[in-house]
Design an enzyme around this catalytic site. Structure first.
Site, PDB file in Angstrom:
ATOM      1  N   THR A  34       0.817  -1.209   0.000  1.00 43.25           N
ATOM      2  CA  THR A  34       0.000   0.000   0.000  1.00 43.25           C
ATOM      3  C   THR A  34       0.852   1.260   0.000  1.00 43.25           C
ATOM      4  O   THR A  34       1.987   1.278   0.477  1.00 43.25           O
ATOM      5  CB  THR A  34      -0.935   0.053   1.227  1.00 43.25           C
ATOM      6  OG1 THR A  34      -0.208   0.547   2.370  1.00 43.25           O
ATOM      7  CG2 THR A  34      -1.523  -1.305   1.546  1.00 43.25           C
ATOM      8  N   ASP A  57      -5.701   4.925   2.187  1.00 46.06           N
ATOM      9  CA  ASP A  57      -5.621   5.954   3.222  1.00 46.06           C
ATOM     10  C   ASP A  57      -5.732   5.230   4.554  1.00 46.06           C
ATOM     11  O   ASP A  57      -6.825   4.813   4.951  1.00 46.06           O
ATOM     12  CB  ASP A  57      -6.744   6.974   3.049  1.00 46.06           C
ATOM     13  CG  ASP A  57      -6.772   8.014   4.170  1.00 46.06           C
ATOM     14  OD1 ASP A  57      -5.806   8.054   4.975  1.00 46.06           O
ATOM     15  OD2 ASP A  57      -7.754   8.772   4.248  1.00 46.06           O
ATOM     16  N   ASN A  84       4.271  -0.886   8.283  1.00 45.10           N
ATOM     17  CA  ASN A  84       5.500  -0.117   8.104  1.00 45.10           C
ATOM     18  C   ASN A  84       5.243   1.375   7.930  1.00 45.10           C
ATOM     19  O   ASN A  84       6.135   2.191   8.182  1.00 45.10           O
ATOM     20  CB  ASN A  84       6.257  -0.659   6.885  1.00 45.10           C
ATOM     21  CG  ASN A  84       7.434   0.187   6.504  1.00 45.10           C
ATOM     22  OD1 ASN A  84       8.435   0.241   7.212  1.00 45.10           O
ATOM     23  ND2 ASN A  84       7.324   0.884   5.375  1.00 45.10           N
ATOM     24  N   SER A 135       8.333  -0.396  14.678  1.00 43.61           N
ATOM     25  CA  SER A 135       8.475   0.650  15.669  1.00 43.61           C
ATOM     26  C   SER A 135       9.796   1.357  15.413  1.00 43.61           C
ATOM     27  O   SER A 135      10.117   1.736  14.285  1.00 43.61           O
ATOM     28  CB  SER A 135       8.396   0.063  17.079  1.00 43.61           C
ATOM     29  OG  SER A 135       8.583   1.044  18.066  1.00 43.61           O
ATOM     30  N   TYR A 150       6.930  11.796  18.331  1.00 40.98           N
ATOM     31  CA  TYR A 150       7.256  10.596  17.549  1.00 40.98           C
ATOM     32  C   TYR A 150       7.538   9.421  18.483  1.00 40.98           C
ATOM     33  O   TYR A 150       7.032   8.312  18.260  1.00 40.98           O
ATOM     34  CB  TYR A 150       8.450  10.863  16.643  1.00 40.98           C
ATOM     35  CG  TYR A 150       8.900   9.646  15.865  1.00 40.98           C
ATOM     36  CD1 TYR A 150       8.186   9.222  14.753  1.00 40.98           C
ATOM     37  CD2 TYR A 150      10.018   8.902  16.263  1.00 40.98           C
ATOM     38  CE1 TYR A 150       8.585   8.091  14.044  1.00 40.98           C
ATOM     39  CE2 TYR A 150      10.415   7.783  15.564  1.00 40.98           C
ATOM     40  CZ  TYR A 150       9.698   7.381  14.444  1.00 40.98           C
ATOM     41  OH  TYR A 150      10.085   6.257  13.753  1.00 40.98           O
ATOM     42  N   LYS A 154       5.542   5.691  18.890  1.00 41.02           N
ATOM     43  CA  LYS A 154       6.189   4.387  18.821  1.00 41.02           C
ATOM     44  C   LYS A 154       6.103   3.647  20.154  1.00 41.02           C
ATOM     45  O   LYS A 154       6.007   2.411  20.183  1.00 41.02           O
ATOM     46  CB  LYS A 154       7.643   4.544  18.371  1.00 41.02           C
ATOM     47  CG  LYS A 154       7.777   5.046  16.931  1.00 41.02           C
ATOM     48  CD  LYS A 154       7.029   4.154  15.945  1.00 41.02           C
ATOM     49  CE  LYS A 154       7.244   4.572  14.511  1.00 41.02           C
ATOM     50  NZ  LYS A 154       6.544   3.665  13.548  1.00 41.02           N
ATOM     51  N   THR A 185      17.784   5.210   4.872  1.00 38.15           N
ATOM     52  CA  THR A 185      16.585   5.329   4.046  1.00 38.15           C
ATOM     53  C   THR A 185      16.235   6.807   3.905  1.00 38.15           C
ATOM     54  O   THR A 185      17.002   7.678   4.311  1.00 38.15           O
ATOM     55  CB  THR A 185      15.403   4.587   4.693  1.00 38.15           C
ATOM     56  OG1 THR A 185      15.021   5.278   5.900  1.00 38.15           O
ATOM     57  CG2 THR A 185      15.765   3.153   5.035  1.00 38.15           C
TER      58      THR A 185
END
Length: 283
Positions: A34, A57, A84, A135, A150, A154, A185
């Site tokens: 997705t 969504d 993810n 996480s 943030y 998590k 990344t």
């Protein structure tokens, strides 16, 4: 590894999600993936057999439900779920607005819960499955100035994942919390990392953290995302997979630093900690 397994992966148009999709397809797995924009998936992966790209969504439960249904209609089942999708938010608690904080929770926490809620009926019926909730080491240790919200998202993922593992074990479903350190990344780029609209200069440590992450750490992370993805695939085939999967030497070191700090607090304040019960009078 059982290549007949069907994987369902959110947030798959870049980063660890995209690397995971590509490795799985190369190994012969069936993969549903997705993204908010299906064109991003087409461009990133291309036309490949046994690949189902889905525009979803995650904040809308009906959209998530349609993706789960579409995957089962296409492949007949779902065996491994990888939650993810998520993004970083870097700002002090004072300067982040309620809207900014809630948006981070909507995606990182409630988006994951939407997937779990929609996929669990299928995993229960087939009495098997594996849910990976991505996480972060920031979900285990909150000692990062500017990353409070943030970290909170998590930490929430870690908390409900531990409960989920106990709730679904009777159905043959495994749960693994993946806690990566710094991997190379796009996570620290402008497309994945949000900063406050209104910054407060007095927070020097937060501004320094922002500068370090965006300019020094970004592009120089020691973690290899391809190796992280290979580790996840390996764990998916393990007969007794871990509940907590830390990835990266930095995550390993920070986890032990947190555990040592907790142990120090426990032992330093033990007498006070254990003194708070009712005094039991002898009969």
């Amino acid at each position: 590894m059982d290549a007949n397994k069907v994987w369902f992966i959110t947030g798959a148009s870049k980063g660890l999600g995209l690397s995971l999709v590509k490795q799985l397809l190369a190994a012969g797995y069936k993969v549903a993936a997705t993204s908010r924009n299906i064109d991003d998936l087409h461009r990133a992966v291309g036309p490949v057999d046994d690949f189902l790209p889905l525009a979803v969504d995650l904040k809308t439960e009906s959209s998530v439900a349609a993706a789960i249904t579409g995957t089962i209609e296409q492949f007949g089942q779902i065996d491994v779920v990888v939650n993810n999708a998520g993004y970083g938010l870097l700002g002090s608690l004072e300067e982040l607005t309620d809207e900014e904080a809630r948006e981070n929770f909507d995606v990182n926490v409630f988006g994951t819960l939407n997937v779990i809620r929609q996929v669990m009926p299928h995993l229960r019926r087939q009495q098997s499955g594996h849910i990976f909730n991505i996480s972060s080491i920031a979900g285990f240790s909150g000692s990062f100035p500017g990353w409070g919200i943030y970290c909170a998202t998590k930490f929430a993922v870690e908390g409900f994942s531990e409960s989920l593992a106990n709730e679904v074990s009777d159905f043959g479903v495994n749960v693994t919390i993946v806690e990566p350190g710094y991997f190379r990344t796009e996570f620290l780029t402008a497309n994945s990392l949000t900063v406050p609209r209104h910054q407060i200069d007095a927070y020097e440590a937060v501004r320094q953290s922002q500068t370090v992450h965006q300019q020094a750490i970004n592009g120089n992370q020691q973690g290899d995302p391809e190796k992280a993805v290979a580790a996840i695939i390996q764990v998916a085939s393990a007969p007794n997979p871990p509940l907590h999967l830390f990835l990266g030497q930095d995550a390993y070191d920070m986890a032990y630093a947190k555990m040592n700090a907790i142990q120090t607090d426990l032992e330093t304040w033990k007498s006070l900690t254990v003194s708070t019960g009712f005094d039991m009078q002898p009969a």
